[in-house]
Scaffold this motif. Structure first.
Motif, PDB file in Angstrom:
ATOM      1  N   LEU A 150      -6.101  -0.718  -6.473  1.00 34.00           N
ATOM      2  CA  LEU A 150      -5.957  -1.347  -7.788  1.00 34.00           C
ATOM      3  C   LEU A 150      -4.668  -0.914  -8.465  1.00 34.00           C
ATOM      4  CD1 LEU A 150      -6.678   1.156  -9.767  1.00 34.00           C
ATOM      5  CD2 LEU A 150      -8.988   0.276  -9.704  1.00 34.00           C
ATOM      6  N   GLU A 151      -4.294  -1.689  -9.485  1.00 35.06           N
ATOM      7  CA  GLU A 151      -3.172  -1.351 -10.351  1.00 35.06           C
ATOM      8  C   GLU A 151      -3.767  -0.567 -11.514  1.00 35.06           C
ATOM      9  OE1 GLU A 151      -0.782  -5.233 -11.058  1.00 35.06           O
ATOM     10  OE2 GLU A 151      -2.551  -5.843  -9.971  1.00 35.06           O
ATOM     11  N   PRO A 152      -3.512   0.726 -11.611  1.00 34.93           N
ATOM     12  CA  PRO A 152      -4.162   1.519 -12.656  1.00 34.93           C
ATOM     13  C   PRO A 152      -3.732   1.107 -14.068  1.00 34.93           C
ATOM     14  CG  PRO A 152      -2.547   2.832 -11.471  1.00 34.93           C
ATOM     15  CD  PRO A 152      -2.639   1.523 -10.761  1.00 34.93           C
ATOM     16  N   SER A 203       7.614   1.947  -6.713  1.00 29.29           N
ATOM     17  CA  SER A 203       8.891   1.324  -6.362  1.00 29.29           C
ATOM     18  C   SER A 203       9.700   0.931  -7.596  1.00 29.29           C
ATOM     19  CB  SER A 203       8.673   0.113  -5.448  1.00 29.29           C
ATOM     20  OG  SER A 203       9.919  -0.448  -5.111  1.00 29.29           O
ATOM     21  N   LYS A 204       9.335  -0.185  -8.212  1.00 30.11           N
ATOM     22  CA  LYS A 204      10.192  -0.829  -9.219  1.00 30.11           C
ATOM     23  C   LYS A 204      11.118   0.076 -10.044  1.00 30.11           C
ATOM     24  CE  LYS A 204       8.014  -5.294  -9.853  1.00 30.11           C
ATOM     25  NZ  LYS A 204       6.626  -5.502  -9.430  1.00 30.11           N
ATOM     26  N   GLY A 205      10.559   0.995 -10.833  1.00 28.80           N
ATOM     27  CA  GLY A 205      11.411   1.795 -11.715  1.00 28.80           C
ATOM     28  C   GLY A 205      12.020   3.017 -11.055  1.00 28.80           C
ATOM     29  N   ALA A 257      -3.706   3.752  -5.500  1.00 30.72           N
ATOM     30  CA  ALA A 257      -3.179   3.296  -6.789  1.00 30.72           C
ATOM     31  C   ALA A 257      -1.850   2.600  -6.548  1.00 30.72           C
ATOM     32  CB  ALA A 257      -2.993   4.476  -7.735  1.00 30.72           C
ATOM     33  N   ASP A 258      -1.754   1.358  -6.984  1.00 36.17           N
ATOM     34  CA  ASP A 258      -0.488   0.640  -6.908  1.00 36.17           C
ATOM     35  C   ASP A 258       0.221   0.817  -8.256  1.00 36.17           C
ATOM     36  OD1 ASP A 258       1.605  -1.124  -6.923  1.00 36.17           O
ATOM     37  OD2 ASP A 258       0.466  -2.850  -6.196  1.00 36.17           O
ATOM     38  N   GLU A 259       1.111   1.795  -8.303  1.00 38.87           N
ATOM     39  CA  GLU A 259       1.856   2.095  -9.536  1.00 38.87           C
ATOM     40  C   GLU A 259       3.248   1.471  -9.508  1.00 38.87           C
ATOM     41  OE1 GLU A 259       1.386   4.367 -12.352  1.00 38.87           O
ATOM     42  OE2 GLU A 259      -0.355   5.600 -11.787  1.00 38.87           O
ATOM     43  N   VAL A 260       3.400   0.424  -8.706  1.00 42.66           N
ATOM     44  CA  VAL A 260       4.722  -0.193  -8.569  1.00 42.66           C
ATOM     45  C   VAL A 260       5.232  -0.686  -9.928  1.00 42.66           C
ATOM     46  CG1 VAL A 260       5.988  -2.122  -7.522  1.00 42.66           C
ATOM     47  CG2 VAL A 260       4.434  -0.755  -6.132  1.00 42.66           C
ATOM     48  N   ALA A 261       4.335  -1.301 -10.717  1.00 40.87           N
ATOM     49  CA  ALA A 261       4.767  -1.796 -12.035  1.00 40.87           C
ATOM     50  C   ALA A 261       4.626  -0.723 -13.109  1.00 40.87           C
ATOM     51  CB  ALA A 261       3.949  -3.028 -12.417  1.00 40.87           C
ATOM     52  N   THR A 262       3.542   0.058 -13.032  1.00 40.01           N
ATOM     53  CA  THR A 262       3.230   1.000 -14.121  1.00 40.01           C
ATOM     54  C   THR A 262       3.985   2.321 -14.021  1.00 40.01           C
ATOM     55  OG1 THR A 262       1.312   1.644 -12.796  1.00 40.01           O
ATOM     56  CG2 THR A 262       0.911   0.096 -14.608  1.00 40.01           C
ATOM     57  N   ASP A 288      11.184   0.388   1.208  1.00 32.84           N
ATOM     58  CA  ASP A 288      12.249  -0.273   0.435  1.00 32.84           C
ATOM     59  C   ASP A 288      11.816  -1.088  -0.770  1.00 32.84           C
ATOM     60  OD1 ASP A 288      13.297   0.496   2.891  1.00 32.84           O
ATOM     61  OD2 ASP A 288      13.405  -1.548   3.623  1.00 32.84           O
ATOM     62  N   ASN A 289      10.553  -1.457  -0.850  1.00 32.09           N
ATOM     63  CA  ASN A 289      10.113  -2.293  -1.978  1.00 32.09           C
ATOM     64  C   ASN A 289       8.619  -2.111  -2.194  1.00 32.09           C
ATOM     65  OD1 ASN A 289       8.602  -4.405  -0.386  1.00 32.09           O
ATOM     66  ND2 ASN A 289      10.625  -4.558   0.536  1.00 32.09           N
ATOM     67  N   GLY A 290       8.128  -2.660  -3.287  1.00 34.41           N
ATOM     68  CA  GLY A 290       6.733  -2.447  -3.655  1.00 34.41           C
ATOM     69  C   GLY A 290       5.765  -2.957  -2.601  1.00 34.41           C
ATOM     70  N   SER A 291       6.071  -4.107  -2.030  1.00 36.48           N
ATOM     71  CA  SER A 291       5.172  -4.684  -1.025  1.00 36.48           C
ATOM     72  C   SER A 291       5.046  -3.773   0.194  1.00 36.48           C
ATOM     73  CB  SER A 291       5.691  -6.054  -0.581  1.00 36.48           C
ATOM     74  OG  SER A 291       5.920  -6.883  -1.695  1.00 36.48           O
ATOM     75  N   THR A 292       6.172  -3.251   0.659  1.00 28.32           N
ATOM     76  CA  THR A 292       6.090  -2.385   1.842  1.00 28.32           C
ATOM     77  C   THR A 292       5.395  -1.067   1.501  1.00 28.32           C
ATOM     78  OG1 THR A 292       8.348  -1.603   1.450  1.00 28.32           O
ATOM     79  CG2 THR A 292       8.077  -3.331   3.091  1.00 28.32           C
ATOM     80  N   ALA A 306      -5.561  -9.498  -8.773  1.00 30.68           N
ATOM     81  CA  ALA A 306      -4.642  -8.409  -8.441  1.00 30.68           C
ATOM     82  C   ALA A 306      -3.361  -8.967  -7.822  1.00 30.68           C
ATOM     83  CB  ALA A 306      -5.295  -7.446  -7.456  1.00 30.68           C
ATOM     84  N   TYR A 307      -2.262  -8.263  -8.038  1.00 31.15           N
ATOM     85  CA  TYR A 307      -1.011  -8.598  -7.367  1.00 31.15           C
ATOM     86  C   TYR A 307      -0.444  -7.317  -6.764  1.00 31.15           C
ATOM     87  CZ  TYR A 307       3.717  -9.999  -6.322  1.00 31.15           C
ATOM     88  OH  TYR A 307       4.900 -10.219  -5.660  1.00 31.15           O
ATOM     89  N   HIS A 308      -0.273  -7.305  -5.458  1.00 28.01           N
ATOM     90  CA  HIS A 308       0.242  -6.108  -4.808  1.00 28.01           C
ATOM     91  C   HIS A 308       1.499  -6.392  -3.984  1.00 28.01           C
ATOM     92  CE1 HIS A 308      -3.101  -3.705  -6.174  1.00 28.01           C
ATOM     93  NE2 HIS A 308      -3.946  -4.593  -5.716  1.00 28.01           N
ATOM     94  N   GLY A 309       2.065  -7.582  -4.122  1.00 28.38           N
ATOM     95  CA  GLY A 309       3.287  -7.900  -3.396  1.00 28.38           C
ATOM     96  C   GLY A 309       3.117  -9.150  -2.552  1.00 28.38           C
TER      97      GLY A 309
END
Ligand SMILES: *Cc1c(COP(=O)(O)O)cnc(C)c1O
Length: 455
Positions: A220-222, A283-285, A254-259, A112-116, A148-151
């Motif tokens: 990582l956030e690529p 997630s986000k977009g 790869a945490d592509e939640v923002a990118t 349901d969200n980036g953290s999960t 880093a920020y992953h949630g």
């Protein structure tokens, strides 16, 4: 309408990442409507959405296709469980996601969200190694970048490292390995690209070499460490991390939640370097900013390690009540459809160039240390002293003050400490983008050159 809503907000609500004592003393801005790149409050005032409603909005607010997709799905069903059942939008969306994802990712696990989505990736990685190499039960820890920020859930916080968010919860977190991120502006060695490249990768390689036997994955956030202040990695950094993960037999997450979803100019940031991670969180977009939805994508290799007879207990025991929500999946499908119909990525590439051009005068302001940009994600780092690169003390809340002046000018922003992040909806028009940068530039001048009163 506004007066009673404001009073009830103050009486009943607790907002995220918000000092509520301060909030209770201010008039809350209550967003009532949206249209395209604009948000409209309960008093009828219009604001440009300079954060894409915190990096989720893609094609603007109230896009007719997204509105229609959601109402059409409501005519079928809003939700049924994904535990032991399936549904058409979730199935179709999985197929479409695999089509646009980096080649080699083959399976979609919804949440349901980036953290999960990040939690799922971490758990999958750990269980994968238990089942792939039952004797390698020690492959359970993670390597991540500082800043880093992953949630905000506990596992995601464990692999994150933004001191202000994380310090308090240290006793709850699992131990990890950390390395310095590529933050060129604050490079301790004062090297510049490409001389710095190996210097940045070396510590990561040393750690992998020494500790790979206990490492399940590198996360990582690529390309862009977003919440850290839009820290853009030098070209080739991600490729090198991929090579090292393969060499040392560690999964790349790869945490592509923002990118993800076009923000950087490609559908996913990994695609700028032709990199396929083993696991990818999105997630986000994903729903164009309409519904909370997320997914963890995995390779077939990882998926296969979870197959077996029931009593081999290789099932991935994880799930959420709203997994595979049909409303979210239906609108996510329409979101991807708009990318094709409106050639969103082509538009983003044009707007990326325009944004770079528009920001040039801002880069030479006396208190702007560096402007970093990747696609339509930009970070403006404000510094007290440009020559020494001395940061503003956080308690000065320089970013917050700039955001307040922007709001008076009709632009909504949310600072990341001393970094002003401009992340407009991908659909923003050249005129709107020009207006956003003009308001922002003016606000930075006002606040850093002293004509605005301190907050
Ligand atoms: C926002 C974000 C998250 C967390 O997503 P939520 O939906 O807020 O839980 C994770 N990783 C990155 C890179 C993010 O930007």
């Amino acid at each position: 309408m506004h007066r009673s809503l404001a009073a009830w907000d103050h009486a009943y609500l607790w907002h995220p990442f918000t000092q509520m004592q301060e909030w209770e003393q201010e008039e809350p801005l209550i967003i009532h409507k949206g249209k395209g790149s604009y948000l409209i409050d309960t008093e009828g005032r219009k604001y440009l959405d300079g954060t894409s409603s915190i990096w989720v909005n893609i094609h603007g607010h109230r896009h007719p296709r997204l509105d229609r997709a959601l109402t059409a799905q409501l005519g079928q069903i809003a939700h049924s469980t994904f535990l032991g059942l399936s549904n058409p939008p979730a199935i179709r969306l999985a197929r479409e996601l695999i089509r646009v994802a980096p080649k080699g990712l083959q399976r979609v696990f919804y949440s349901d969200n980036g953290s999960t989505a990040v939690e799922v990736a971490l758990k999958m990685a750990v269980q994968y190694w238990q089942q792939r190499q039952p004797t390698a039960g020690t492959k359970h820890s993670f390597l991540h970048l500082k800043l880093a920020y992953h949630g905000d859930t506990i596992g995601a916080v464990s692999v994150g490292n933004i001191e202000l968010f994380h310090a308090r919860f240290k006793t709850l977190l699992f131990p990890t390995l950390e390395v310095d991120p590529p933050y060129c502006y604050r490079c301790p060695l004062r090297l510049t690209y490409p001389a710095c490249h190996m210097a940045c990768i070396d510590p990561l390689e040393s750690l992998l070499k020494a500790r790979h036997r206990e490492l399940a994955g590198v996360i990582l956030e690529p390309l862009v460490q977003a919440a850290a202040g839009m820290l853009t990695a030098p070209p080739g950094y991600l490729t090198r991390v991929r090579e090292l993960c393969t060499k040392y037999n560690v999964l790349l997450i790869a945490d592509e939640v923002a990118t993800g979803f076009g923000r950087t100019g490609k559908m996913f940031a990994c695609q700028h370097e032709g990199v396929t991670p083993d696991l990818m969180a999105i997630s986000k977009g994903m729903t164009g900013g309409y519904m909370p939805l997320a997914a963890t994508l995995a390779t077939e290799e990882i998926y296969h390690a979870f197959l077996g007879r029931y009593d081999e207990w290789k099932t991935f025991f994880h799930g959420h009540s709203y997994t595979g929500n049909p409303l979210g999946c239906a609108v996510a499908l329409a979101n991807l459809d708009i990318f094709r119909r409106e050639k969103t990525l082509t538009h983003v590439r044009k707007q990326t160039k325009l944004l770079a051009r528009l920001l040039r005068p801002t880069a030479s302001l006396g208190h702007v240390g560096e402007i970093r940009q990747c696609g339509l994600m930009a970070g403006i780092e404000l510094v007290q002293d440009r020559t020494t690169r001395t940061p503003y003390p956080l308690q000065m809340r320089i970013g917050h003050r700039v955001a307040q002046v922007c709001r008076q000018g009709g632009l909504l922003m949310r600072p990341l400490g001393n970094v002003i992040a401009l992340v407009p909806p991908l659909s923003t028009s050249p005129q709107e983008l020009t207006k956003m940068v003009a308001i922002l530039h003016r606000a930075i001048v006002d606040v850093t050159e002293g004509s605005a009163s301190p907050a």
